[in-house]
Enzyme design. Sequence first.
Site, PDB file in Angstrom:
ATOM      1  N   ASN A   8       0.863  -1.180   0.000  1.00 21.56           N
ATOM      2  CA  ASN A   8       0.000   0.000   0.000  1.00 21.56           C
ATOM      3  C   ASN A   8       0.904   1.236   0.000  1.00 21.56           C
ATOM      4  OD1 ASN A   8      -1.820   2.033   0.522  1.00 21.56           O
ATOM      5  ND2 ASN A   8      -2.418   1.295   2.562  1.00 21.56           N
ATOM      6  N   LYS A  10       0.166   4.277  -0.352  1.00 17.70           N
ATOM      7  CA  LYS A  10      -0.498   5.448   0.256  1.00 17.70           C
ATOM      8  C   LYS A  10      -0.295   6.710  -0.607  1.00 17.70           C
ATOM      9  CE  LYS A  10      -0.362   3.153   4.669  1.00 17.70           C
ATOM     10  NZ  LYS A  10      -0.350   3.229   6.117  1.00 17.70           N
ATOM     11  N   HIS A  93      -9.780   0.834   4.674  1.00 19.73           N
ATOM     12  CA  HIS A  93      -8.501   1.000   5.382  1.00 19.73           C
ATOM     13  C   HIS A  93      -8.736   1.921   6.587  1.00 19.73           C
ATOM     14  CE1 HIS A  93      -4.448   2.263   6.350  1.00 19.73           C
ATOM     15  NE2 HIS A  93      -4.038   1.176   5.737  1.00 19.73           N
ATOM     16  N   GLU A  95      -7.153   4.305   7.769  1.00 23.24           N
ATOM     17  CA  GLU A  95      -6.951   5.738   7.517  1.00 23.24           C
ATOM     18  C   GLU A  95      -8.178   6.349   6.836  1.00 23.24           C
ATOM     19  OE1 GLU A  95      -3.159   5.340   5.561  1.00 23.24           O
ATOM     20  OE2 GLU A  95      -2.272   4.747   7.481  1.00 23.24           O
ATOM     21  N   GLU A 165      -5.732  -5.542  10.289  1.00 22.06           N
ATOM     22  CA  GLU A 165      -4.760  -4.473  10.545  1.00 22.06           C
ATOM     23  C   GLU A 165      -5.119  -3.748  11.835  1.00 22.06           C
ATOM     24  OE1 GLU A 165      -2.523  -3.111   6.840  1.00 22.06           O
ATOM     25  OE2 GLU A 165      -4.365  -1.964   6.889  1.00 22.06           O
ATOM     26  N   GLY A 171       1.987   1.745  11.126  1.00 23.63           N
ATOM     27  CA  GLY A 171       2.994   2.807  11.132  1.00 23.63           C
ATOM     28  C   GLY A 171       3.622   3.096  12.483  1.00 23.63           C
ATOM     29  N   SER A 211       3.113  -2.519  10.533  1.00 13.98           N
ATOM     30  CA  SER A 211       4.536  -2.532  10.924  1.00 13.98           C
ATOM     31  C   SER A 211       5.327  -3.740  10.429  1.00 13.98           C
ATOM     32  CB  SER A 211       4.666  -2.399  12.449  1.00 13.98           C
ATOM     33  OG  SER A 211       4.186  -1.136  12.852  1.00 13.98           O
TER      34      SER A 211
HETATM   35  P1  PGA Z   1       2.521   0.023   7.868  1.00  8.85           P
HETATM   36  O1  PGA Z   1       1.062   0.253   7.236  1.00  8.85           O
HETATM   37  O2  PGA Z   1       3.095  -1.212   7.233  1.00  8.85           O
HETATM   38  O3  PGA Z   1       3.272   1.264   7.539  1.00  8.85           O
HETATM   39  O4  PGA Z   1       2.322  -0.172   9.344  1.00  8.85           O
HETATM   40  C1  PGA Z   1       0.221  -0.812   6.919  1.00  8.85           C
HETATM   41  C2  PGA Z   1      -1.037  -0.311   6.255  1.00  8.85           C
HETATM   42  O5  PGA Z   1      -1.458   0.818   6.530  1.00  8.85           O
HETATM   43  O6  PGA Z   1      -1.646  -1.005   5.430  1.00  8.85           O
END
Ligand code: PGA
Length: 247
Positions: A8, A10, A93, A95, A165, A171, A211
């Site tokens: 992803n 982003k 997601h 976010e 997730e 993150g 992560s």
């Molecule tokens: P990350 O994000 O690997 O940076 O923790 C995962 C995601 O948002 O799908």
Amino acid sequence: MKKYLLGNLKMNMDLKQTEKYIESFLPLVENSKNEIVIFPAFTNLMFAKQKLTSSKVNLGAQNMSSEPSGAFTGEVSGLMLKSVGANYVLIGHSERRKYFLEKSDVVNKKIKEALGQGLKVVLCIGETKYERQNKKYKQVLEKEIVDSFKGLYENELKNIIIAYEPVWSIGTGKLPTPKQIEEVATIIKEKIATEFSEKASKASKILYGGSINSQNAKTYGEIKGINGLLVGGASLEPKEFAKICNI
Ligand code: PGA
């Protein structure tokens, strides 16, 4: 067994950077037997598709509209994604849920619209830190599954992958233990079995995301009940993501 490795990207990279990224990434994964999907920003999709045509790497979008077409300024439909060559789409997601206030009824509508357009859905679910600490995660995850899958036919589930997730892991560098993830995979499978059938539960595909990097990918990709990984930050570096894809 084949694993799903999803990147992803982003809201990162312009066209030139996307070109550079794909050019460095492809040679590193050409022998991979895994199902690899990259999810660039909307504006990079069509270009990315052209760069990916002679490879086995798939293309996905990070979001889509719940509506098929019309007066929805700024939105992008499933049909549009399909027409530029995307075959996957991320839906729900955390976010999107946090910053764009996407609720489960919208997530449910988006899933139906995506499936109707022939896209494969990667549905993201996960609990917050508060919900984990207060032992509410089982309840939260079950509700997310019930709400997201409302009105779906069992045979539509084959085109949906569930990405677990935990919001507190995205993150942050904080990971659940493999045991905790295994427990969640069981919770998801049991819920699908009661909502649909044992057969649908067995066939379901579950990913872990949050992560992940090249150091922990092997351990987390091999957890019982987990079919692959959804990677954010670590997918931005082609070499790092390629290492993860070659687990
Ligand atoms: P990350 O994000 O690997 O940076 O923790 C995962 C995601 O948002 O799908």
